[in-house]
Scaffold this active site. Structure first.
Site, PDB file in Angstrom:
ATOM      1  N   ASN A  27       0.481 -25.881 -13.915  1.00 41.89           N
ATOM      2  CA  ASN A  27       0.707 -25.947 -15.094  1.00 41.89           C
ATOM      3  C   ASN A  27      -0.127 -26.945 -16.306  1.00 41.89           C
ATOM      4  OD1 ASN A  27       1.905 -26.867 -17.659  1.00 41.89           O
ATOM      5  ND2 ASN A  27       3.897 -25.882 -17.203  1.00 41.89           N
ATOM      6  N   ASP A  57      -0.612 -27.687 -19.140  1.00 43.04           N
ATOM      7  CA  ASP A  57       0.119 -28.040 -20.469  1.00 43.04           C
ATOM      8  C   ASP A  57      -0.301 -29.676 -21.075  1.00 43.04           C
ATOM      9  OD1 ASP A  57       1.432 -25.746 -20.613  1.00 43.04           O
ATOM     10  OD2 ASP A  57       3.333 -26.619 -20.425  1.00 43.04           O
ATOM     11  N   HIS A  58      -0.037 -30.463 -19.824  1.00 44.29           N
ATOM     12  CA  HIS A  58      -0.351 -31.977 -20.175  1.00 44.29           C
ATOM     13  C   HIS A  58      -1.885 -32.459 -20.379  1.00 44.29           C
ATOM     14  CE1 HIS A  58       3.925 -32.139 -20.955  1.00 44.29           C
ATOM     15  NE2 HIS A  58       4.239 -31.849 -19.605  1.00 44.29           N
ATOM     16  N   ARG A  86      -5.332 -37.485 -29.640  1.00 50.18           N
ATOM     17  CA  ARG A  86      -6.456 -37.901 -30.361  1.00 50.18           C
ATOM     18  C   ARG A  86      -7.234 -36.966 -31.383  1.00 50.18           C
ATOM     19  NH1 ARG A  86      -9.277 -42.658 -28.205  1.00 50.18           N
ATOM     20  NH2 ARG A  86     -10.701 -42.231 -29.703  1.00 50.18           N
ATOM     21  N   HIS A 108       2.809 -23.401 -21.235  1.00 51.12           N
ATOM     22  CA  HIS A 108       3.677 -23.075 -22.234  1.00 51.12           C
ATOM     23  C   HIS A 108       3.206 -23.226 -23.502  1.00 51.12           C
ATOM     24  CE1 HIS A 108       8.322 -24.710 -23.175  1.00 51.12           C
ATOM     25  NE2 HIS A 108       7.990 -23.611 -23.998  1.00 51.12           N
ATOM     26  N   ARG A 136       4.517 -24.018 -26.867  1.00 51.45           N
ATOM     27  CA  ARG A 136       5.974 -24.447 -27.429  1.00 51.45           C
ATOM     28  C   ARG A 136       5.711 -23.869 -29.041  1.00 51.45           C
ATOM     29  NH1 ARG A 136       9.164 -28.149 -24.356  1.00 51.45           N
ATOM     30  NH2 ARG A 136      10.303 -28.297 -26.357  1.00 51.45           N
ATOM     31  N   ARG A 170       2.841 -28.545 -29.592  1.00 49.03           N
ATOM     32  CA  ARG A 170       2.839 -30.019 -29.351  1.00 49.03           C
ATOM     33  C   ARG A 170       1.601 -30.244 -28.080  1.00 49.03           C
ATOM     34  NH1 ARG A 170       8.354 -31.603 -26.260  1.00 49.03           N
ATOM     35  NH2 ARG A 170       9.086 -31.106 -28.389  1.00 49.03           N
ATOM     36  N   HIS A 171       1.451 -29.347 -27.302  1.00 48.30           N
ATOM     37  CA  HIS A 171       0.354 -29.345 -26.326  1.00 48.30           C
ATOM     38  C   HIS A 171      -0.471 -28.056 -26.332  1.00 48.30           C
ATOM     39  CE1 HIS A 171       3.303 -27.618 -23.744  1.00 48.30           C
ATOM     40  NE2 HIS A 171       4.053 -28.556 -23.465  1.00 48.30           N
ATOM     41  N   GLU A 215       4.701 -19.123 -20.600  1.00 49.30           N
ATOM     42  CA  GLU A 215       6.039 -19.827 -20.532  1.00 49.30           C
ATOM     43  C   GLU A 215       6.416 -19.829 -21.914  1.00 49.30           C
ATOM     44  OE1 GLU A 215       6.170 -22.904 -16.975  1.00 49.30           O
ATOM     45  OE2 GLU A 215       6.390 -23.512 -19.115  1.00 49.30           O
ATOM     46  N   THR A 255      10.893 -32.476 -22.760  1.00 55.60           N
ATOM     47  CA  THR A 255      10.533 -31.493 -21.960  1.00 55.60           C
ATOM     48  C   THR A 255      11.650 -30.564 -21.898  1.00 55.60           C
ATOM     49  OG1 THR A 255       9.641 -31.036 -19.808  1.00 55.60           O
ATOM     50  CG2 THR A 255      11.327 -32.808 -19.989  1.00 55.60           C
ATOM     51  N   THR A 256      11.536 -29.395 -21.163  1.00 58.28           N
ATOM     52  CA  THR A 256      12.488 -28.295 -21.013  1.00 58.28           C
ATOM     53  C   THR A 256      13.817 -28.995 -20.234  1.00 58.28           C
ATOM     54  OG1 THR A 256      10.698 -26.821 -21.237  1.00 58.28           O
ATOM     55  CG2 THR A 256      12.748 -26.026 -20.618  1.00 58.28           C
ATOM     56  N   GLU A 291      13.156 -18.271 -12.468  1.00 61.77           N
ATOM     57  CA  GLU A 291      12.568 -19.594 -11.729  1.00 61.77           C
ATOM     58  C   GLU A 291      13.767 -20.637 -12.027  1.00 61.77           C
ATOM     59  OE1 GLU A 291       8.606 -20.690 -13.135  1.00 61.77           O
ATOM     60  OE2 GLU A 291       9.161 -22.886 -13.083  1.00 61.77           O
ATOM     61  N   HIS A 312       9.604 -27.894 -12.098  1.00 66.12           N
ATOM     62  CA  HIS A 312       9.762 -28.746 -13.008  1.00 66.12           C
ATOM     63  C   HIS A 312      10.232 -30.278 -12.216  1.00 66.12           C
ATOM     64  CE1 HIS A 312      11.128 -30.873 -16.579  1.00 66.12           C
ATOM     65  NE2 HIS A 312      10.581 -29.922 -17.366  1.00 66.12           N
ATOM     66  N   GLY A 313       9.421 -31.085 -12.604  1.00 64.88           N
ATOM     67  CA  GLY A 313       9.546 -32.419 -12.158  1.00 64.88           C
ATOM     68  C   GLY A 313       9.152 -32.660 -10.498  1.00 64.88           C
ATOM     69  N   GLY A 359       3.270 -29.084 -12.690  1.00 61.04           N
ATOM     70  CA  GLY A 359       2.192 -29.616 -13.884  1.00 61.04           C
ATOM     71  C   GLY A 359       2.238 -31.053 -14.063  1.00 61.04           C
ATOM     72  N   HIS A 360       3.184 -31.745 -14.628  1.00 64.02           N
ATOM     73  CA  HIS A 360       3.113 -33.178 -15.029  1.00 64.02           C
ATOM     74  C   HIS A 360       2.589 -33.960 -13.888  1.00 64.02           C
ATOM     75  CE1 HIS A 360       5.098 -36.949 -16.750  1.00 64.02           C
ATOM     76  NE2 HIS A 360       4.081 -36.566 -17.627  1.00 64.02           N
TER      77      HIS A 360
HETATM   78  N1  PXP Z   1       8.404 -24.403 -14.852  1.00 62.92           N
HETATM   79  C1  PXP Z   1       8.764 -24.294 -16.168  1.00 62.92           C
HETATM   80  C2  PXP Z   1       9.475 -22.987 -16.543  1.00 62.92           C
HETATM   81  C3  PXP Z   1       8.453 -25.410 -17.145  1.00 62.92           C
HETATM   82  O1  PXP Z   1       8.910 -25.085 -18.305  1.00 62.92           O
HETATM   83  C4  PXP Z   1       7.706 -26.474 -16.559  1.00 62.92           C
HETATM   84  C5  PXP Z   1       7.269 -27.632 -17.659  1.00 62.92           C
HETATM   85  O2  PXP Z   1       6.627 -27.027 -18.665  1.00 62.92           O
HETATM   86  C6  PXP Z   1       7.425 -26.455 -15.372  1.00 62.92           C
HETATM   87  C7  PXP Z   1       7.448 -25.425 -14.418  1.00 62.92           C
HETATM   88  C8  PXP Z   1       6.532 -27.544 -15.033  1.00 62.92           C
HETATM   89  O3  PXP Z   1       7.381 -28.641 -14.845  1.00 62.92           O
HETATM   90  P1  PXP Z   1       6.375 -30.224 -14.543  1.00 62.92           P
HETATM   91  O4  PXP Z   1       5.437 -30.287 -15.594  1.00 62.92           O
HETATM   92  O5  PXP Z   1       7.371 -31.202 -14.668  1.00 62.92           O
HETATM   93  O6  PXP Z   1       5.823 -30.150 -13.265  1.00 62.92           O
END
Ligand code: PXP
Length: 252
Positions: free
Chosen positions: A9, A11-12, A20, A45, A47, A51-52, A75, A105-106, A156, A198-199, A220-221
């Site tokens: 992912n 996104d970040h 910036r 994702h 959103r 935002r990203h 997403e 976050t979600t 998921e 997630h996480g 992702g993060h």
């Molecule tokens: N899966 C889904 C459905 C998510 O919404 C996210 C966060 O956008 C992730 C996976 C990835 O989560 P993380 O960025 O915490 O690894």
């Protein structure tokens, strides 16, 4: 046991870019690097508040994934706007997520039990368009059967609560992992493909990847953060190696 796929992912990367208002770092370049480093697919994702990831990012990500024959996991919230964007791009997969503007976050899974009537027609239209539909849900058996009932092909499972409990060394971690295992087994029994995300970090990936019926992790993060220190390619390669080790230890 089947090979566990890794969706990265990105996104970040866009979060840092947008901080910036510049054109860099570019999430599309990150997606190219992630694929080159062994990611099986790209997750992004879009959103509602942008935002990203931006609409232009989705256009470019869809194009590179198509060019490279790799899956884009789009997403999105269950809204008419997001449905239209998904139908316009026809990504490999759409993962339906809950969205509240004020959340960082979600924070939890989609409530498919309560939202059945709103979600089912959206799933039907996306599936008819050839998109593989996933519902991002908590590790809860009622949500698993509700996801099956709305016609999702994939669930998921939200691993955020488990990963946070592990990081904070809370005793609930074990019970939360047991919930993930039970939800995975039930979804698999119902014929759903099971993903998780997630996480997830280098520590939590091991017990999660060891759940045998899981087919894909979306991360992702943590990877984007780790990329600051060791680079995106090496961070992804290390995550991939930990996933493979966890699978191998289960098979042994
Ligand atoms: N899966 C889904 C459905 C998510 O919404 C996210 C966060 O956008 C992730 C996976 C990835 O989560 P993380 O960025 O915490 O690894």
């Amino acid at each position: 046991m089947s090979r566990l796929r890794l969706g990265v992912n990105i996104d970040h990367v866009a979060t840092v870019r947008n901080a910036r208002g510049e054109g860099y770092p570019d999430p599309v370049r990150a997606a190219e690097m992630a694929l080159a480093a062994g990611a099986d697919g790209i997750t992004a994702h879009l959103r509602e508040d942008r935002r990203h990831i931006s609409d232009a990012d989705i256009d470019a990500l869809a194009a590179i994934c198509r060019r490279r024959g790799r899956p884009l996991n789009f997403e999105c919230a269950v809204t008419p706007e997001m449905e239209a964007i998904a139908l316009a791009h026809r990504p490999h997969a759409a993962c339906l997520v809950p969205e509240r503007r004020e959340e960082v976050t979600t924070e939890g899974g989609l409530d498919v039990v309560k939202g059945h009537n709103a979600i089912a027609p959206v799933v039907r239209r996306l599936v008819q368009a050839g998109i593989r539909v996933s519902a991002f849900i908590d590790a809860d058996l009622a949500q698993v059967s509700a996801a099956k009932a709305v016609g999702a092909q994939v669930v998921e499972l939200h691993t955020g609560a488990y990963c946070e409990a592990v990081r904070e060394r809370r005793p609930q971690a074990e019970a939360l992992l047991a919930n993930l295992k039970a939800a995975t087994a039930e979804a698999h029994r119902l014929g759903l493909e099971v993903h998780a995300g997630h996480g997830i970090d280098y520590e939590t990936v091991k017990p999660i990847a060891a759940i045998p019926e899981l087919m894909e992790l979306n991360i992702g993060h943590f990877l984007i953060g780790e990329a600051i220190f060791i680079g995106l390619g090496p961070a992804i390669q290390r995550m991939r190696a930990l996933m493979d080790e966890a699978r191998a230890s289960q098979a042994a």
